[in-house]
Design a protein around this motif. Structure first.
Motif, PDB file in Angstrom:
ATOM      1  N   ASP A  93     -12.169   2.003  -3.742  1.00  0.00           N
ATOM      2  CA  ASP A  93     -10.958   1.618  -2.808  1.00  0.00           C
ATOM      3  C   ASP A  93     -11.115   0.236  -2.218  1.00  0.00           C
ATOM      4  O   ASP A  93     -11.636   0.135  -1.265  1.00  0.00           O
ATOM      5  N   THR A  94     -10.436  -0.481  -3.009  1.00  0.00           N
ATOM      6  CA  THR A  94     -10.674  -2.201  -2.720  1.00  0.00           C
ATOM      7  C   THR A  94      -9.802  -2.194  -1.194  1.00  0.00           C
ATOM      8  O   THR A  94     -10.032  -3.388  -0.640  1.00  0.00           O
ATOM      9  N   GLY A  95      -9.088  -1.533  -0.665  1.00  0.00           N
ATOM     10  CA  GLY A  95      -8.138  -1.841   0.438  1.00  0.00           C
ATOM     11  C   GLY A  95      -8.942  -1.118   1.676  1.00  0.00           C
ATOM     12  O   GLY A  95      -8.452  -1.357   2.760  1.00  0.00           O
ATOM     13  N   ASN A  96     -10.111  -0.478   1.508  1.00  0.00           N
ATOM     14  CA  ASN A  96     -10.680   0.185   2.597  1.00  0.00           C
ATOM     15  C   ASN A  96     -12.205   0.311   2.376  1.00  0.00           C
ATOM     16  O   ASN A  96     -12.969   1.294   2.301  1.00  0.00           O
ATOM     17  N   GLY A  97     -12.664  -0.826   2.431  1.00  0.00           N
ATOM     18  CA  GLY A  97     -14.057  -1.187   2.318  1.00  0.00           C
ATOM     19  C   GLY A  97     -14.926  -0.993   1.222  1.00  0.00           C
ATOM     20  O   GLY A  97     -16.053  -0.736   1.216  1.00  0.00           O
ATOM     21  N   ASN A  98     -14.154  -0.712   0.243  1.00  0.00           N
ATOM     22  CA  ASN A  98     -14.664  -0.259  -1.102  1.00  0.00           C
ATOM     23  C   ASN A  98     -15.461   1.084  -1.139  1.00  0.00           C
ATOM     24  O   ASN A  98     -16.386   1.269  -1.788  1.00  0.00           O
ATOM     25  N   ILE A  99     -14.714   2.112  -0.418  1.00  0.00           N
ATOM     26  CA  ILE A  99     -15.391   3.286  -0.478  1.00  0.00           C
ATOM     27  C   ILE A  99     -14.715   3.980  -1.515  1.00  0.00           C
ATOM     28  O   ILE A  99     -14.073   3.445  -2.149  1.00  0.00           O
ATOM     29  N   GLU A 137       2.775  -0.133 -26.616  1.00  0.00           N
ATOM     30  CA  GLU A 137       1.452   0.596 -26.432  1.00  0.00           C
ATOM     31  C   GLU A 137       0.463  -0.336 -25.824  1.00  0.00           C
ATOM     32  O   GLU A 137      -0.238  -0.182 -25.059  1.00  0.00           O
ATOM     33  N   ARG A 138       0.608  -1.680 -26.444  1.00  0.00           N
ATOM     34  CA  ARG A 138      -0.222  -2.738 -25.854  1.00  0.00           C
ATOM     35  C   ARG A 138      -0.217  -3.035 -24.371  1.00  0.00           C
ATOM     36  O   ARG A 138      -0.956  -3.029 -23.657  1.00  0.00           O
ATOM     37  N   ARG A 139       1.139  -2.894 -23.996  1.00  0.00           N
ATOM     38  CA  ARG A 139       1.523  -3.260 -22.591  1.00  0.00           C
ATOM     39  C   ARG A 139       0.833  -2.145 -21.786  1.00  0.00           C
ATOM     40  O   ARG A 139       0.133  -2.257 -20.641  1.00  0.00           O
ATOM     41  N   VAL A 140       0.904  -0.945 -22.200  1.00  0.00           N
ATOM     42  CA  VAL A 140       0.351   0.163 -21.473  1.00  0.00           C
ATOM     43  C   VAL A 140      -1.099   0.389 -21.460  1.00  0.00           C
ATOM     44  O   VAL A 140      -1.956   0.547 -20.595  1.00  0.00           O
ATOM     45  N   ASP A 141      -1.575  -0.002 -22.275  1.00  0.00           N
ATOM     46  CA  ASP A 141      -3.063  -0.156 -22.719  1.00  0.00           C
ATOM     47  C   ASP A 141      -3.630  -1.065 -21.749  1.00  0.00           C
ATOM     48  O   ASP A 141      -4.786  -1.034 -21.032  1.00  0.00           O
ATOM     49  N   ARG A 142      -2.844  -2.381 -21.729  1.00  0.00           N
ATOM     50  CA  ARG A 142      -3.384  -3.323 -20.752  1.00  0.00           C
ATOM     51  C   ARG A 142      -3.186  -3.126 -19.368  1.00  0.00           C
ATOM     52  O   ARG A 142      -4.277  -3.263 -18.525  1.00  0.00           O
ATOM     53  N   ALA A 143      -2.354  -2.240 -18.888  1.00  0.00           N
ATOM     54  CA  ALA A 143      -2.154  -1.868 -17.537  1.00  0.00           C
ATOM     55  C   ALA A 143      -3.488  -0.566 -17.302  1.00  0.00           C
ATOM     56  O   ALA A 143      -4.193  -0.927 -16.257  1.00  0.00           O
ATOM     57  N   TRP A 144      -3.761   0.209 -18.013  1.00  0.00           N
ATOM     58  CA  TRP A 144      -4.911   0.987 -17.865  1.00  0.00           C
ATOM     59  C   TRP A 144      -6.128   0.356 -17.906  1.00  0.00           C
ATOM     60  O   TRP A 144      -7.304   0.324 -16.970  1.00  0.00           O
ATOM     61  N   GLU A 145      -6.242  -0.912 -18.842  1.00  0.00           N
ATOM     62  CA  GLU A 145      -7.466  -1.415 -19.172  1.00  0.00           C
ATOM     63  C   GLU A 145      -7.813  -2.277 -17.692  1.00  0.00           C
ATOM     64  O   GLU A 145      -8.897  -2.520 -17.174  1.00  0.00           O
ATOM     65  N   ALA A 146      -6.559  -2.916 -17.142  1.00  0.00           N
ATOM     66  CA  ALA A 146      -6.750  -3.632 -15.981  1.00  0.00           C
ATOM     67  C   ALA A 146      -7.196  -2.853 -14.940  1.00  0.00           C
ATOM     68  O   ALA A 146      -7.949  -3.286 -14.062  1.00  0.00           O
ATOM     69  N   TYR A 147      -6.753  -1.799 -14.803  1.00  0.00           N
ATOM     70  CA  TYR A 147      -6.954  -0.860 -13.828  1.00  0.00           C
ATOM     71  C   TYR A 147      -8.604  -0.353 -13.862  1.00  0.00           C
ATOM     72  O   TYR A 147      -9.277  -0.320 -12.690  1.00  0.00           O
ATOM     73  N   VAL A 148      -8.938   0.058 -15.098  1.00  0.00           N
ATOM     74  CA  VAL A 148     -10.467   0.400 -15.214  1.00  0.00           C
ATOM     75  C   VAL A 148     -11.107  -0.737 -14.765  1.00  0.00           C
ATOM     76  O   VAL A 148     -12.218  -0.553 -13.953  1.00  0.00           O
ATOM     77  N   ASP A 149     -10.883  -1.947 -15.106  1.00  0.00           N
ATOM     78  CA  ASP A 149     -11.585  -3.198 -15.067  1.00  0.00           C
ATOM     79  C   ASP A 149     -11.914  -3.473 -13.524  1.00  0.00           C
ATOM     80  O   ASP A 149     -12.917  -3.898 -13.034  1.00  0.00           O
ATOM     81  N   ARG A 150     -10.730  -3.235 -12.786  1.00  0.00           N
ATOM     82  CA  ARG A 150     -10.792  -3.741 -11.254  1.00  0.00           C
ATOM     83  C   ARG A 150     -11.407  -2.721 -10.474  1.00  0.00           C
ATOM     84  O   ARG A 150     -12.071  -2.797  -9.433  1.00  0.00           O
ATOM     85  N   PHE A 151     -11.050  -1.270 -10.931  1.00  0.00           N
ATOM     86  CA  PHE A 151     -11.136  -0.423  -9.497  1.00  0.00           C
ATOM     87  C   PHE A 151     -12.264   0.726 -10.109  1.00  0.00           C
ATOM     88  O   PHE A 151     -12.643   1.613  -9.313  1.00  0.00           O
ATOM     89  N   ILE A 152     -13.031   0.950 -11.447  1.00  0.00           N
ATOM     90  CA  ILE A 152     -13.565   1.981 -11.641  1.00  0.00           C
ATOM     91  C   ILE A 152     -15.053   1.176 -12.180  1.00  0.00           C
ATOM     92  O   ILE A 152     -15.048   0.483 -13.078  1.00  0.00           O
ATOM     93  N   THR A 153     -16.141   1.650 -11.610  1.00  0.00           N
ATOM     94  CA  THR A 153     -17.174   1.037 -11.953  1.00  0.00           C
ATOM     95  C   THR A 153     -18.146   2.014 -13.181  1.00  0.00           C
ATOM     96  O   THR A 153     -17.297   2.921 -13.603  1.00  0.00           O
ATOM     97  N   ASP A 154     -18.942   1.282 -13.766  1.00  0.00           N
ATOM     98  CA  ASP A 154     -19.424   1.934 -14.913  1.00  0.00           C
ATOM     99  C   ASP A 154     -19.971   3.266 -14.911  1.00  0.00           C
ATOM    100  O   ASP A 154     -20.011   3.953 -15.736  1.00  0.00           O
ATOM    101  N   GLU A 155     -20.221   3.738 -13.790  1.00  0.00           N
ATOM    102  CA  GLU A 155     -20.853   5.202 -13.503  1.00  0.00           C
ATOM    103  C   GLU A 155     -19.813   6.032 -13.192  1.00  0.00           C
ATOM    104  O   GLU A 155     -20.104   7.193 -13.156  1.00  0.00           O
ATOM    105  N   GLY A 156     -18.507   5.544 -12.912  1.00  0.00           N
ATOM    106  CA  GLY A 156     -17.306   6.612 -12.934  1.00  0.00           C
ATOM    107  C   GLY A 156     -16.928   6.444 -11.529  1.00  0.00           C
ATOM    108  O   GLY A 156     -16.497   7.636 -10.979  1.00  0.00           O
ATOM    109  N   ARG A 157     -17.109   5.712 -10.503  1.00  0.00           N
ATOM    110  CA  ARG A 157     -16.696   5.632  -9.079  1.00  0.00           C
ATOM    111  C   ARG A 157     -15.362   4.542  -8.877  1.00  0.00           C
ATOM    112  O   ARG A 157     -15.460   3.738  -9.378  1.00  0.00           O
ATOM    113  N   VAL A 158     -14.407   5.380  -8.359  1.00  0.00           N
ATOM    114  CA  VAL A 158     -13.267   4.624  -8.348  1.00  0.00           C
ATOM    115  C   VAL A 158     -13.191   3.897  -6.852  1.00  0.00           C
ATOM    116  O   VAL A 158     -13.640   4.661  -5.814  1.00  0.00           O
TER     117      VAL A 158
END
Length: 341
Positions: free
Chosen positions: A51-57, A28-49
């Motif tokens: 696209d780091t490979g496409n000009g941050n659109i 469970e911790r491994r899975v949580d780390r995966a999602w937490e890492a994803y949220v931290d890197r790719f989802i802003t505080d206001e809820g925008r995902v």
């Protein structure tokens, strides 16, 4: 034969139970780390995902994927933020669909009101799953409204096939339709078919499988990202796009295998291409007409799709530094599909 004292059995049972708890907690911790890492890197505080490979659109595809994953990981707070941002920033005023692209560097950030039907499907399905998980009628109503808009605006008949147009504008012509089979998100279509059997979802699934038998081009018999279907039933690479098996079509094995409908001929061709011993690591794309290849390999996310399609062990879901938004998302989606399968 000696009998094991009951108190010893009790102790052994307790130890085994504790070991099971520790193992489950570690996973469970491994899975949580995966999602937490994803949220931290790719989802802003206001809820925008992002696209780091496409000009941050951002785009409806990414928002829908983010909502699907948030629901899967039981993260209702993030799901709510994603849905609110998507509805407010991408929601169209004329129909219950979503503008496909948001570019924060532009004014206004949404400059093309056209939708992308795969993003619409992801959002509708995520809301459907969230409504079931969290008993939320607002999510259910929103999902139903989007689903009906997809049927009304994007599903059409061509050459005896029931097809999904990629968007409202620009893809249906007088005697042809431009299609993208990676927009056929089979798991959502299956749930919608069960929910509303009078609607054309099952026909979409069945005809999508049939079209995959027709989209086998070039040396490796691969589908291209974009194809054209004529009124007399001929399928060919679409002229307005490069004739490549590329970043869109790599999702086809995931979506069709996830739905248990991976019998289409080109799916076996895709995995054979990825596993061709003469070309390892597999190229990220190939031109089916010229055999020109990308000079860089498929991402970890695409490798995960290959493993999933071949019923092999999946790579660790925690995004690595090498994973951009697209690779990381495909990686987590593949684990979601594996969990559901």
């Amino acid at each position: 034969m000696k009998t094991i004292p009951s108190r010893v059995i009790a102790v052994l049972t307790l130890v085994a139970g504790l070991c099971g708890i520790v193992t489950a907690s570690a996973d469970e911790r491994r899975v949580d780390r995966a999602w937490e890492a994803y949220v931290d890197r790719f989802i802003t505080d206001e809820g925008r995902v992002i696209d780091t490979g496409n000009g941050n659109i951002s785009h409806s595809e990414g928002q829908g994927w983010g909502m699907m994953l948030a629901q899967h990981y039981g993260d209702q707070q993030t799901f709510h933020k994603l849905w609110q941002w998507t509805r407010q920033q991408l929601g169209r005023q004329d129909v219950s669909l979503f503008s496909w692209r948001y570019d924060p560097s532009k004014t206004p950030p949404v400059r093309d009101n056209n939708n992308a039907s795969d993003g619409d499907l992801f959002i509708a399905w995520a809301l459907y799953l969230a409504a079931e998980q969290w008993d939320n009628r607002n999510y259910a109503n929103a999902s139903s409204s989007i689903r009906r808009a997809i049927v009304d605006e994007l599903v059409t008949d061509m050459a005896g096939y029931t097809v999904l147009l990629p968007g409202i504008e620009g893809f249906k012509h007088s005697d042809t339709a431009d299609l993208n089979l990676s927009y056929w998100f089979v798991p959502a279509m299956q749930d919608f078919a069960e929910m509303a059997p009078e609607e054309p979802w099952q026909a979409l699934i069945d005809d999508g499988v049939s079209l995959l038998d027709e989209t086998t081009f070039g040396r490796y018999r691969l589908p291209t990202d974009w194809v054209t279907l004529t009124a007399d039933g001929v399928v060919s690479p679409a002229e307005e796009w490069e004739p490549r098996f590329s970043f869109d079509a790599v999702r086809i094995p995931l979506y069709f295998a996830w739905g248990g409908r991976d019998e289409g001929a080109s799916i076996g061709s895709i995995t054979a291409f990825w596993n061709d011993p003469a070309y390892q690591p597999a190229s990220a794309w190939i031109n089916v007409t010229t055999d020109e290849r990308a000079e860089y390999p498929i991402s970890r996310g695409v490798r995960a799709i290959n493993a999933f399609a071949n019923n092999q062990a999946l790579p660790d879901p925690v995004p690595k530094e090498e994973d951009d938004y697209y690779s990381a998302t495909l990686l987590l989606l593949t684990h979601m599909a594996d969990d559901m399968r």
